[in-house]
Design an enzyme around this catalytic site. Sequence first.
Site, mmCIF file in Angstrom:
data_model
loop_
_atom_site.group_PDB
_atom_site.id
_atom_site.type_symbol
_atom_site.label_atom_id
_atom_site.label_comp_id
_atom_site.label_asym_id
_atom_site.label_seq_id
_atom_site.Cartn_x
_atom_site.Cartn_y
_atom_site.Cartn_z
ATOM 1 N N HIS A 1 25.832 67.108 28.183
ATOM 2 C CA HIS A 1 27.048 67.242 27.381
ATOM 3 C C HIS A 1 27.152 66.064 26.430
ATOM 4 O O HIS A 1 26.406 65.097 26.550
ATOM 5 C CB HIS A 1 28.300 67.366 28.263
ATOM 6 C CG HIS A 1 28.755 66.103 28.921
ATOM 7 N ND1 HIS A 1 28.141 65.568 30.040
ATOM 8 C CD2 HIS A 1 29.762 65.254 28.615
ATOM 9 C CE1 HIS A 1 28.770 64.453 30.397
ATOM 10 N NE2 HIS A 1 29.758 64.235 29.542
ATOM 11 N N HIS B 1 30.185 63.799 23.865
ATOM 12 C CA HIS B 1 31.541 63.548 23.374
ATOM 13 C C HIS B 1 31.400 62.959 21.988
ATOM 14 O O HIS B 1 30.512 62.127 21.746
ATOM 15 C CB HIS B 1 32.283 62.544 24.267
ATOM 16 C CG HIS B 1 32.460 62.987 25.674
ATOM 17 N ND1 HIS B 1 33.315 64.002 26.033
ATOM 18 C CD2 HIS B 1 31.896 62.549 26.819
ATOM 19 C CE1 HIS B 1 33.274 64.167 27.347
ATOM 20 N NE2 HIS B 1 32.405 63.292 27.846
ATOM 21 N N TYR C 1 22.040 56.293 24.103
ATOM 22 C CA TYR C 1 22.529 57.380 23.245
ATOM 23 C C TYR C 1 24.032 57.266 23.028
ATOM 24 O O TYR C 1 24.791 58.203 23.281
ATOM 25 C CB TYR C 1 22.169 58.739 23.855
ATOM 26 C CG TYR C 1 20.734 58.807 24.308
ATOM 27 C CD1 TYR C 1 19.698 58.753 23.386
ATOM 28 C CD2 TYR C 1 20.411 58.879 25.660
ATOM 29 C CE1 TYR C 1 18.369 58.794 23.798
ATOM 30 C CE2 TYR C 1 19.091 58.924 26.076
ATOM 31 C CZ TYR C 1 18.079 58.878 25.140
ATOM 32 O OH TYR C 1 16.769 58.915 25.542
#
Length: 175
Positions: free
Chosen positions: A58, A60, A146
């Site tokens: 996932h 954000h 990341y």
Amino acid sequence: MRYRRANVPGATYFFTVNLQDRQSQLLTDHIDALRNAFRTVQIRYPFEIIAMVVMPEHLHSIWQLPEGDVDFSLRWSLIKAAFSKALPKQENISSSRERKRERGIWQRRFWEHMIRDDDDLEKHVAYLHYNPVKHGYVDNASDWPYSSLHKFVEKGLLDTSWGDNVSSLDLPGYE
């Protein structure tokens, strides 16, 4: 009750976007394809990425949309499609997704929150940058490769020890 998205032109939004397979590591395994997908979409449909963290399954992101523009859904659709096209077809595709010409890599929906003020922005940036620690990938937020935390450090907005004392952070309670 039908879910209603916030539609304020030129606003700043926090997003959570998930892969269909929450055990996957596609996003970090194919980080260059994801970066290319973002760059490609930003050329045609500009937006500013204020902060972002990519986890294995996932991500954000906080975006500032251009003045008068509210179409973050189109941008996410194009990013998801560009990333999916860059990957070999290896996933199981349901008949429902096949009919809609979907790959089955991403969850169909995403979650967004319109940022209300500077305090709300600061809390969501902190939440996003602390996410790799929260999920147990690293002990220190600065160790996750990341994350836009590194750009915040380069600009002098945060230091590399940011997030070491979690009790001092005021984070929203999202999953």
